[in-house]
Write an enzyme that holds these catalytic residues in place. Structure first.
Site, PDB file in Angstrom:
ATOM      1  N   LYS A  22       0.813  -1.223   0.000  1.00  0.00           N
ATOM      2  CA  LYS A  22       0.000   0.000   0.000  1.00  0.00           C
ATOM      3  C   LYS A  22       0.845   1.271   0.000  1.00  0.00           C
ATOM      4  O   LYS A  22       0.350   2.341  -0.343  1.00  0.00           O
ATOM      5  CB  LYS A  22      -0.960   0.004   1.188  1.00  0.00           C
ATOM      6  CG  LYS A  22      -2.088  -1.012   1.001  1.00  0.00           C
ATOM      7  CD  LYS A  22      -3.099  -0.968   2.121  1.00  0.00           C
ATOM      8  CE  LYS A  22      -4.244  -1.923   1.816  1.00  0.00           C
ATOM      9  NZ  LYS A  22      -5.071  -2.221   2.970  1.00  0.00           N
ATOM     10  N   LYS A  66      -4.871 -10.390  -6.280  1.00  0.00           N
ATOM     11  CA  LYS A  66      -6.054 -10.767  -5.496  1.00  0.00           C
ATOM     12  C   LYS A  66      -7.242  -9.888  -5.893  1.00  0.00           C
ATOM     13  O   LYS A  66      -7.044  -8.756  -6.357  1.00  0.00           O
ATOM     14  CB  LYS A  66      -5.774 -10.717  -3.996  1.00  0.00           C
ATOM     15  CG  LYS A  66      -5.615  -9.365  -3.410  1.00  0.00           C
ATOM     16  CD  LYS A  66      -5.555  -9.445  -1.879  1.00  0.00           C
ATOM     17  CE  LYS A  66      -5.549  -8.020  -1.336  1.00  0.00           C
ATOM     18  NZ  LYS A  66      -5.531  -7.883   0.077  1.00  0.00           N
ATOM     19  N   LYS A  71     -10.890  -3.995  -4.272  1.00  0.00           N
ATOM     20  CA  LYS A  71     -11.692  -2.863  -4.747  1.00  0.00           C
ATOM     21  C   LYS A  71     -10.864  -1.982  -5.658  1.00  0.00           C
ATOM     22  O   LYS A  71     -11.391  -1.177  -6.401  1.00  0.00           O
ATOM     23  CB  LYS A  71     -12.166  -2.024  -3.543  1.00  0.00           C
ATOM     24  CG  LYS A  71     -13.078  -2.760  -2.595  1.00  0.00           C
ATOM     25  CD  LYS A  71     -12.841  -2.330  -1.141  1.00  0.00           C
ATOM     26  CE  LYS A  71     -13.311  -3.398  -0.180  1.00  0.00           C
ATOM     27  NZ  LYS A  71     -12.703  -3.305   1.147  1.00  0.00           N
TER      28      LYS A  71
HETATM   29  P1  TYM Z   1      -9.959  -5.865   4.895  1.00  0.00           P
HETATM   30  O1  TYM Z   1     -10.979  -4.858   5.260  1.00  0.00           O
HETATM   31  O2  TYM Z   1      -8.925  -5.472   3.886  1.00  0.00           O
HETATM   32  O3  TYM Z   1     -10.642  -7.171   4.382  1.00  0.00           O
HETATM   33  C1  TYM Z   1     -11.745  -7.733   5.093  1.00  0.00           C
HETATM   34  C2  TYM Z   1     -11.707  -9.243   5.020  1.00  0.00           C
HETATM   35  O4  TYM Z   1     -11.771  -9.659   3.649  1.00  0.00           O
HETATM   36  C3  TYM Z   1     -10.694 -10.542   3.368  1.00  0.00           C
HETATM   37  N1  TYM Z   1     -10.308 -10.382   1.954  1.00  0.00           N
HETATM   38  C4  TYM Z   1     -10.132 -11.417   1.130  1.00  0.00           C
HETATM   39  N2  TYM Z   1     -10.238 -12.741   1.330  1.00  0.00           N
HETATM   40  C5  TYM Z   1     -10.014 -13.546   0.255  1.00  0.00           C
HETATM   41  N3  TYM Z   1      -9.701 -13.083  -0.980  1.00  0.00           N
HETATM   42  C6  TYM Z   1      -9.580 -11.748  -1.217  1.00  0.00           C
HETATM   43  N4  TYM Z   1      -9.282 -11.306  -2.425  1.00  0.00           N
HETATM   44  C7  TYM Z   1      -9.802 -10.856  -0.130  1.00  0.00           C
HETATM   45  N5  TYM Z   1      -9.769  -9.501  -0.007  1.00  0.00           N
HETATM   46  C8  TYM Z   1     -10.081  -9.234   1.285  1.00  0.00           C
HETATM   47  C9  TYM Z   1      -9.594 -10.132   4.327  1.00  0.00           C
HETATM   48  O5  TYM Z   1      -8.641 -11.144   4.512  1.00  0.00           O
HETATM   49  C10 TYM Z   1     -10.411  -9.858   5.584  1.00  0.00           C
HETATM   50  O6  TYM Z   1     -10.720 -11.062   6.246  1.00  0.00           O
HETATM   51  N6  TYM Z   1      -7.053  -5.436   8.925  1.00  0.00           N
HETATM   52  C11 TYM Z   1      -8.262  -6.028   8.382  1.00  0.00           C
HETATM   53  C12 TYM Z   1      -9.502  -5.618   9.141  1.00  0.00           C
HETATM   54  C13 TYM Z   1      -9.395  -5.800  10.609  1.00  0.00           C
HETATM   55  C14 TYM Z   1      -9.502  -7.020  11.321  1.00  0.00           C
HETATM   56  C15 TYM Z   1      -9.322  -6.676  12.678  1.00  0.00           C
HETATM   57  C16 TYM Z   1      -9.732  -8.335  10.939  1.00  0.00           C
HETATM   58  C17 TYM Z   1      -9.170  -4.810  11.500  1.00  0.00           C
HETATM   59  N7  TYM Z   1      -9.124  -5.338  12.755  1.00  0.00           N
HETATM   60  C18 TYM Z   1      -9.354  -7.657  13.680  1.00  0.00           C
HETATM   61  C19 TYM Z   1      -9.774  -9.308  11.929  1.00  0.00           C
HETATM   62  C20 TYM Z   1      -9.571  -8.969  13.273  1.00  0.00           C
HETATM   63  C21 TYM Z   1      -8.411  -5.595   6.940  1.00  0.00           C
HETATM   64  O7  TYM Z   1      -7.894  -4.583   6.539  1.00  0.00           O
HETATM   65  O8  TYM Z   1      -9.235  -6.387   6.204  1.00  0.00           O
END
Ligand code: TYM
Length: 341
Positions: free
Chosen positions: A119, A207, A210
């Site tokens: 990022k 992957k 968005k």
């Molecule tokens: P975030 O918001 O980027 O993504 C949310 C969830 O979606 C999953 N994900 C995917 N899984 C499979 N294939 C993909 N292409 C794909 N894109 C996104 C992510 O793995 C995630 O499960 N830091 C985290 C949010 C967060 C969090 C937490 C999660 C903040 N605090 C505590 C668990 C526990 C994040 O940015 O996910």
């Protein structure tokens, strides 16, 4: 503390896509169905994490509330006593614990986080917030003593950092944190052989996200079932001519198999038995397109029925209760590090 905890969060500043659903939401829905009554289930909007990507501040709150409704439409049980639904920024302990943990997290380990590298690459003015975001995520998890964290494969490194921080502080101060289970146990608990990583349908080396260059590779949960089916049918594949689960040589086909496996909840073995060696890629595309559009039709119909008042009440009740739980952990940490007598 009472019941063991399953916890996850999804950033809420943009529309969700199929990767979010299959990586973060669906495993949570299935886990809570399977373990109802035994586990406490926490699902939250990490709204303070929103700023780590470009964000429209004017619509952030509305978008957060819209995406919280998605959790319910996807099957999270708003009436369950064991289920807590909340907004991170409504519980100040998340920020307070982050400030403390920052002083035990190393610059080197945070610099190595792949998401940070991806990022920040090529950007000037990379923020401290982006750098520090895995520490905030660790606070989200450790405040509630969560053991199981259903997330996609891209969050594995952050989960490992959370464990490292918990173990580091426990070694220094005694057992102040419950250490989340390691990745192997996370997979076992979700009955998976590998973490979910849904690829772009147009460019399966990336992957699904968005922000990919070609939006036709990403299925949004707001896409019509027809439009989504069309995207699946025009997915990039290969010229091998036989269906195999092979990320290296057939990432497009393997991506379709993965989506099929997750949506049908057939076992990996069943999916391989059904598809391996078949030659008509079109059949696989049709089967995946059917699964995706059936899922979207049901999900979108559920979404239109989510009652905003019940949602608001659920959030307020959960935030009250979770602030209590989080403050107990925070007080323990404050005492351990010498901020309280
Ligand atoms: P975030 O918001 O980027 O993504 C949310 C969830 O979606 C999953 N994900 C995917 N899984 C499979 N294939 C993909 N292409 C794909 N894109 C996104 C992510 O793995 C995630 O499960 N830091 C985290 C949010 C967060 C969090 C937490 C999660 C903040 N605090 C505590 C668990 C526990 C994040 O940015 O996910």
């Amino acid at each position: 503390m009472g019941k063991p905890v399953i916890l996850t969060g999804l950033r809420t500043n943009a529309e969700y896509h199929l990767g979010n659903y299959l990586g973060g939401i669906l495993p949570m829905v299935r886990m809570q169905q399977e373990h109802a009554g035994v586990y406490q289930v926490n699902m939250f909007a990490p709204d303070l994490h929103s700023f780590t990507t470009e964000v429209d501040h004017d619509t952030l709150y509305t978008q957060t509330m819209k995406n919280i409704a998605v959790f319910v439409a996807a099957g999270m049980p708003i009436d369950s006593q064991d289920f807590y639904l909340y907004r991170q920024s409504f519980i100040p302990a998340h920020s307070e614990l982050t400030v403390i943990l920052n002083n035990f997290a190393y610059f080197g380990e945070l610099s190595r986080m792949t998401q940070f590298k991806d990022k920040s690459e090529g950007k000037s003015n990379v923020t401290a917030g982006l750098f520090d975001y895995p520490v905030l995520m660790a606070a989200d998890i450790l405040l509630y003593g969560a053991s199981y964290i259903p997330v996609g494969d891209d969050q594995k490194q952050h989960l490992e950092l959370t464990r490292d921080l918990a173990i580091r502080l426990n070694n220094k101060f005694g057992d102040i944190f419950i250490v989340p289970k390691d990745w192997k146990h996370q997979l076992q608990f979700s009955k998976r052989l590998e973490g979910a990583r849904i690829r772009s349908l147009r460019n399966p080396s990336q992957k699904m996200s968005k922000s990919v260059s070609d939006p036709t590779g990403t299925i949004l949960l707001t896409d019509t079932p027809e439009a989504a089916a069309k995207k699946v049918k025009s997915a990039e594949t290969d010229s091998v001519g036989k269906i195999n689960w092979d990320w290296n040589n057939q990432p497009g086909i393997t991506n379709l198999l993965q989506i099929y496996e997750l949506l049908t909840s057939n076992s990996h073995k069943e999916v391989l038995a059904e598809w391996t060696g078949r030659e008509l890629y079109g059949d696989l595309k049709v089967a995946v397109a059917e699964q995706v559009s059936a899922f979207l039709s049901e999900f979108q119909s559920n979404l239109s029925k989510v009652d905003k008042n019940s949602l608001q009440k659920k959030l307020e009740a959960s935030e009250l209760e979770m602030a209590n739980q989080a403050n107990i952990t925070l007080a323990k940490v404050q005492k351990a590090v010498g901020l309280r007598p």
